[in-house]
Motif scaffolding. Structure first.
Motif, PDB file in Angstrom:
ATOM      1  N   ASN A 178       0.769  -1.342  -0.215  1.00  0.00           N
ATOM      2  CA  ASN A 178      -0.153   0.083   0.133  1.00  0.00           C
ATOM      3  C   ASN A 178       0.994   1.204  -0.031  1.00  0.00           C
ATOM      4  O   ASN A 178       1.679   1.439   0.860  1.00  0.00           O
ATOM      5  CB  ASN A 178      -0.852  -0.076   1.385  1.00  0.00           C
ATOM      6  CG  ASN A 178      -1.742   1.109   1.285  1.00  0.00           C
ATOM      7  OD1 ASN A 178      -1.736   2.254   0.874  1.00  0.00           O
ATOM      8  ND2 ASN A 178      -2.840   0.812   1.866  1.00  0.00           N
ATOM      9  N   THR A 208       1.347   2.977   3.180  1.00  0.00           N
ATOM     10  CA  THR A 208       2.033   2.491   4.119  1.00  0.00           C
ATOM     11  C   THR A 208       3.770   2.800   3.754  1.00  0.00           C
ATOM     12  O   THR A 208       4.468   3.006   4.799  1.00  0.00           O
ATOM     13  CB  THR A 208       1.907   1.097   4.299  1.00  0.00           C
ATOM     14  OG1 THR A 208       0.466   0.631   4.482  1.00  0.00           O
ATOM     15  CG2 THR A 208       2.938   0.325   5.243  1.00  0.00           C
ATOM     16  N   PHE A 227      -8.691  -0.359   7.729  1.00  0.00           N
ATOM     17  CA  PHE A 227      -7.473  -0.867   7.105  1.00  0.00           C
ATOM     18  C   PHE A 227      -7.491  -1.999   6.121  1.00  0.00           C
ATOM     19  O   PHE A 227      -6.546  -2.463   5.609  1.00  0.00           O
ATOM     20  CB  PHE A 227      -6.417  -1.290   8.106  1.00  0.00           C
ATOM     21  CG  PHE A 227      -5.972   0.159   8.901  1.00  0.00           C
ATOM     22  CD1 PHE A 227      -5.178   1.041   8.290  1.00  0.00           C
ATOM     23  CD2 PHE A 227      -6.522   0.722  10.120  1.00  0.00           C
ATOM     24  CE1 PHE A 227      -4.932   2.295   8.810  1.00  0.00           C
ATOM     25  CE2 PHE A 227      -6.346   1.906  10.648  1.00  0.00           C
ATOM     26  CZ  PHE A 227      -5.515   2.499   9.928  1.00  0.00           C
ATOM     27  N   ARG A 229      -8.373  -2.815   3.039  1.00  0.00           N
ATOM     28  CA  ARG A 229      -8.395  -2.320   1.718  1.00  0.00           C
ATOM     29  C   ARG A 229      -9.309  -3.147   0.612  1.00  0.00           C
ATOM     30  O   ARG A 229      -9.989  -2.498  -0.347  1.00  0.00           O
ATOM     31  CB  ARG A 229      -6.912  -2.328   1.102  1.00  0.00           C
ATOM     32  CG  ARG A 229      -6.194  -1.128   1.291  1.00  0.00           C
ATOM     33  CD  ARG A 229      -4.994  -1.102   0.368  1.00  0.00           C
ATOM     34  NE  ARG A 229      -4.177  -2.130   0.916  1.00  0.00           N
ATOM     35  CZ  ARG A 229      -3.261  -2.537  -0.027  1.00  0.00           C
ATOM     36  NH1 ARG A 229      -3.079  -2.002  -1.243  1.00  0.00           N
ATOM     37  NH2 ARG A 229      -2.274  -3.448   0.499  1.00  0.00           N
ATOM     38  N   ILE A 244      -6.853  -8.034   7.150  1.00  0.00           N
ATOM     39  CA  ILE A 244      -6.006  -7.004   6.749  1.00  0.00           C
ATOM     40  C   ILE A 244      -4.775  -7.772   6.385  1.00  0.00           C
ATOM     41  O   ILE A 244      -4.146  -8.531   7.271  1.00  0.00           O
ATOM     42  CB  ILE A 244      -5.601  -6.141   7.948  1.00  0.00           C
ATOM     43  CG1 ILE A 244      -6.985  -5.438   8.433  1.00  0.00           C
ATOM     44  CG2 ILE A 244      -4.605  -5.172   8.044  1.00  0.00           C
ATOM     45  CD1 ILE A 244      -6.807  -4.541   9.823  1.00  0.00           C
ATOM     46  N   ASP A 283      -0.964  -3.193   5.436  1.00  0.00           N
ATOM     47  CA  ASP A 283      -1.914  -2.527   6.163  1.00  0.00           C
ATOM     48  C   ASP A 283      -1.898  -2.743   7.720  1.00  0.00           C
ATOM     49  O   ASP A 283      -2.351  -1.855   8.351  1.00  0.00           O
ATOM     50  CB  ASP A 283      -3.240  -2.984   5.573  1.00  0.00           C
ATOM     51  CG  ASP A 283      -3.354  -2.348   4.284  1.00  0.00           C
ATOM     52  OD1 ASP A 283      -2.994  -1.415   3.812  1.00  0.00           O
ATOM     53  OD2 ASP A 283      -3.981  -3.126   3.310  1.00  0.00           O
ATOM     54  N   ARG A 327       0.626  -0.335   8.919  1.00  0.00           N
ATOM     55  CA  ARG A 327      -0.139   0.990   8.985  1.00  0.00           C
ATOM     56  C   ARG A 327      -1.028   1.098   9.884  1.00  0.00           C
ATOM     57  O   ARG A 327      -0.977   2.171  10.715  1.00  0.00           O
ATOM     58  CB  ARG A 327      -0.799   1.490   7.647  1.00  0.00           C
ATOM     59  CG  ARG A 327      -1.149   2.613   7.348  1.00  0.00           C
ATOM     60  CD  ARG A 327      -1.423   3.097   5.892  1.00  0.00           C
ATOM     61  NE  ARG A 327      -2.475   4.013   5.801  1.00  0.00           N
ATOM     62  CZ  ARG A 327      -3.684   3.683   5.655  1.00  0.00           C
ATOM     63  NH1 ARG A 327      -4.035   2.596   5.188  1.00  0.00           N
ATOM     64  NH2 ARG A 327      -4.665   4.511   5.623  1.00  0.00           N
ATOM     65  N   CYS A 328      -1.926   0.256  10.317  1.00  0.00           N
ATOM     66  CA  CYS A 328      -2.883   0.228  11.069  1.00  0.00           C
ATOM     67  C   CYS A 328      -2.202   0.340  12.578  1.00  0.00           C
ATOM     68  O   CYS A 328      -2.502   1.214  13.379  1.00  0.00           O
ATOM     69  CB  CYS A 328      -3.635  -1.216  11.142  1.00  0.00           C
ATOM     70  SG  CYS A 328      -4.955  -1.352  12.712  1.00  0.00           S
TER      71      CYS A 328
END
Length: 174
Positions: free
Chosen positions: A46, A49, A123, A125, A131, A135, A138-139
């Motif tokens: 992502n 991210t 998160f 996507r 997830i 992600d 990122r979360c």
């Protein structure tokens, strides 16, 4: 980047760095890094991210990272990969809602089920109820960043001037 049980040699990292640095600038941009990373689904990482990670290691705010910073980023991603795999109990290559909740509890977060649902929606996507690795990073980074920002004001958001709050949130790299 694939899983490597211990920190690879400097020579190995240099070889990877040179392959990733496609424009031969001596720096790696978010676009170059995205092409080099895999989240385990044959899809590129992502971009949000990737930009978040570049921002974390780009202390000079150039939009790129040097070889030394790349080594630190490699270590960071490898540690997250080990963490991710430990919570992906069914080895599906993704984290479902229960696995996410277990991960967050182990990190010290005691979030309600509705908040876990919110994180999943934010998160996930693909909208499939899970997830992927990128992600997940990122979360967790976003949750940590927002928690840190909230604690700065002693957990009393209602007493913050709206513009102060906006400035605080907009200054975050989320």
């Amino acid at each position: 980047m694939s899983y490597i049980p211990s920190l690879p040699s400097r020579e190995f990292l240099w070889d990877v760095f040179q392959r990733v640095d496609t424009d031969r600038s001596g720096e790696i941009t978010a676009n170059e890094l995205q092409r080099a990373l895999s989240n385990g689904t044959w899809e590129p990482f992502n971009m949000e991210t990737v930009q978040l990670m570049i921002g974390m290691f780009d202390t000079e705010k150039k939009g790129s990272i040097s070889f030394e910073k790349f080594g630190a980023l490699w270590k960071y991603v490898t540690e997250w990969q080990q963490c991710f795999r430990s919570f992906d109990r069914d080895n599906s290559g993704s984290i479902d809602q229960n696995e996410l909740k277990s991960a967050l509890i182990s990190f010290g977060y005691r979030l309600s089920d509705p908040m876990i649902n919110t994180l999943m929606r934010k998160f996930d996507r693909m909208g499939r109820g899970n997830i992927f690795f990128d992600d997940f990073i990122r979360c967790c980074v976003v949750l940590h960043t927002l928690t840190t920002a909230y604690r700065i004001v002693d957990g009393v958001i209602k007493n913050i001037n709206y513009e102060h709050f906006l400035g605080m949130v907009l200054s975050l790299k989320v």
